[in-house]
Design a protein around this motif. Structure first.
Motif, PDB file in Angstrom:
ATOM      1  N   THR A  47      45.633  43.239  46.926  1.00  0.00           N
ATOM      2  CA  THR A  47      46.888  42.488  46.771  1.00  0.00           C
ATOM      3  C   THR A  47      46.956  41.345  47.779  1.00  0.00           C
ATOM      4  N   SER A  66      53.376  43.392  45.211  1.00  0.00           N
ATOM      5  CA  SER A  66      52.333  44.206  44.580  1.00  0.00           C
ATOM      6  C   SER A  66      52.832  44.669  43.217  1.00  0.00           C
ATOM      7  N   ASP A  86      48.042  45.387  38.294  1.00  0.00           N
ATOM      8  CA  ASP A  86      47.594  46.552  39.060  1.00  0.00           C
ATOM      9  C   ASP A  86      47.536  47.703  38.053  1.00  0.00           C
ATOM     10  N   GLU A 112      43.733  44.257  39.696  1.00  0.00           N
ATOM     11  CA  GLU A 112      43.439  45.344  40.627  1.00  0.00           C
ATOM     12  C   GLU A 112      43.207  46.620  39.816  1.00  0.00           C
TER      13      GLU A 112
HETATM   14 MG   LIG Z   1      47.339  46.366  45.692  1.00  0.00          MG
END
Ligand SMILES: [Mg+2]
Ligand SMILES: Nc1ncnc2c1ncn2[C@@H]1O[C@H](COP(=O)(O)OP(=O)(O)OP(=O)(O)O)[C@@H](O)[C@H]1O
Length: 163
Positions: A47, A66, A86, A112
């Motif tokens: 992040t 995030s 993410d 991510e």
């Molecule tokens: Mg992260």
């Protein structure tokens, strides 16, 4: 290294500012259609790098939370959207479709926990692995896409012999 293997590129990241700087450096060479897969364990700095990248494009005052709970955050660039995923909590392709994953691949996608995308992860992506090295980090960049390798060659150092 075998003749056919694409080379890896390495960047040592002594502290958080260096992770953000690597994001800034990548931002300068990004193009619509690019997909960056950010690999690394919990707390590796994925992040942090994405934040550096996005803030260098949109300004340091831009909030880059995030996407842990929202799963995706989108940002508007002049040429296209930038999607920051993410996927830690995503486990099925249908969840990915609901998030607009396929549209994201046409824009710019920073991902991510990319292994959670399984087969939907495009093979022409840039893969960036963040490894712990003491209290610092090391990034290893690679791609199967010749065009990405060319860009990396112009801006990064190839990794030396493996220790
Ligand atoms: Mg992260
Ligand atoms: N190069 C670095 N050296 C030392 N610490 C770093 C470095 N880069 C980031 N950090 C620190 O690592 C911590 C975790 O960062 P971050 O939240 O970006 O990790 P993450 O990989 O996104 O984690 P998650 O898997 O939970 O999403 C932060 O405290 C950040 O300051």
């Amino acid at each position: 290294m075998s003749m056919n293997a694409s080379p890896d590129f390495e960047v040592f990241l002594p502290s958080e500012v260096d992770s953000k700087s690597l994001g800034t450096k990548l931002a300068r060479i990004l193009r619509p259609g690019d997909v960056i897969a950010l690999y690394g364990e919990l707390g590796a700095g994925k992040t942090t790098l994405a934040r550096g990248l996005i803030q260098s494009l949109l300004g340091d005052e831009t909030e880059v939370p995030s996407p842990t709970y929202t799963l995706v955050q989108t940002y508007e660039l002049p040429e296209c959207s930038l999607w920051h995923f993410d996927l830690y909590r995503v486990n099925t392709p249908s969840e990915l479709f609901e998030l607009g994953f396929e549209d994201a691949l046409q824009d710019i996608a920073i991902i991510e926990w990319p292994d959670h995308a399984g087969d939907l992860l495009p093979s022409d992506r840039l893969s960036l692995r963040i490894l712990f090295e003491g209290s610092s980090r090391r990034a290893v960049l690679s791609s199967q896409n010749a065009e990405w390798v060319k860009r990396l060659d112009e801006h990064f150092d190839r990794s030396g012999p493996k220790r």
